[in-house]
Design an enzyme around this catalytic site. Sequence first.
Site, PDB file in Angstrom:
ATOM      1  N   GLY A  12       0.879  -1.178   0.053  1.00  0.00           N
ATOM      2  CA  GLY A  12       0.116   0.164  -0.179  1.00  0.00           C
ATOM      3  C   GLY A  12       0.862   1.128  -0.090  1.00  0.00           C
ATOM      4  N   TYR A 151     -11.559  -4.442  12.534  1.00  0.00           N
ATOM      5  CA  TYR A 151     -10.503  -3.583  12.190  1.00  0.00           C
ATOM      6  C   TYR A 151      -9.414  -3.882  13.561  1.00  0.00           C
ATOM      7  CZ  TYR A 151      -7.435   0.453  11.106  1.00  0.00           C
ATOM      8  OH  TYR A 151      -6.377   1.664  11.007  1.00  0.00           O
ATOM      9  N   LYS A 155      -5.896  -5.570  13.936  1.00  0.00           N
ATOM     10  CA  LYS A 155      -4.527  -4.875  14.283  1.00  0.00           C
ATOM     11  C   LYS A 155      -4.185  -5.448  15.586  1.00  0.00           C
ATOM     12  CE  LYS A 155      -4.208  -1.861  10.948  1.00  0.00           C
ATOM     13  NZ  LYS A 155      -3.317  -1.978   9.834  1.00  0.00           N
TER      14      LYS A 155
END
Length: 243
Positions: A12, A151, A155
């Site tokens: 990314g 999310y 993480k």
Amino acid sequence: MELEGQIAIVTGGSRGIGRAIALALGRAGATVVVNYARNEAAAQAVVDELGGKGKAVQADIGTAEGCEALLAAADELGGLDVLVNNAGITADNLVVRMTDDEWQRVMDTNAGGTFRMCRGAMNRMMRKRKGSIINIVSVAGMRGNPGQANYSASKAAVIGLTRTLAKEMGKRNIRVNAVAPGFVQTDMIAGVSDTVIAEAKKVIPMRRLAQPEDIAPVVLFLASPGSAYVTGQVIAVDGGMSV
Ligand code: NAP
């Protein structure tokens, strides 16, 4: 902070935090594989900004084939010294409304992609008897965040992976660390309302959001020989938000 002669992958790397990291590593001398999912022009612009010292590579890190292709691109350039697992997505919803697909998509990209990239990097770095991996996590993975169960869990998984891999690979001179941003001004938070941003600023001791350029130098430090004895750490770069 020198990375002359080293080869780095930034997943990314075309936009936002990844772009700033790719530029910082490249300016420190590394040849950078700039990965992207869809936006080829943005990735190529990063390579161009580095004077062509690097390569834009399309690959979906949420798939095994995508990760293989990305690692193969580094092989073609001569190996892998630095891996920055930065690519990440969100699909926010309250748990009561979260679909299996929203859960799985985020886990596959953020946690699954990082796991596969780390695993693929191991043999390559063991051959070189050195390496540095930096995983971009989030304060949400340390503290949780309403609407972001998928999310936050992804993480938190990467934080566990980071610490475990540091223990497994320390004796081989491969360091594994994580950087945990708070709020960073990128496309990822473009949909967050002004009210939420204003409330967030009130609980950030430095009273501002981060810019991608606030995150990149910390990643560069962890990639470079200056951090030769640092491994297994999660460094919050959040203006004090998590204190
Ligand atoms: P962003 O602006 O949305 O950029 C995401 C980048 O990841 C783009 O380069 C995108 O490529 C790429 N990408 C997305 N899905 C991908 C996939 N499946 N395979 C390969 N590349 C993929 O995100 P950001 O805000 O810079 O976030 C970067 C990292 O920091 C993420 O891990 C995020 O969780 C973490 N983080 C962000 C914040 C924040 O407030 N922004 C806070 C804490 C942590 P394309 O351009 O081709 O789409």
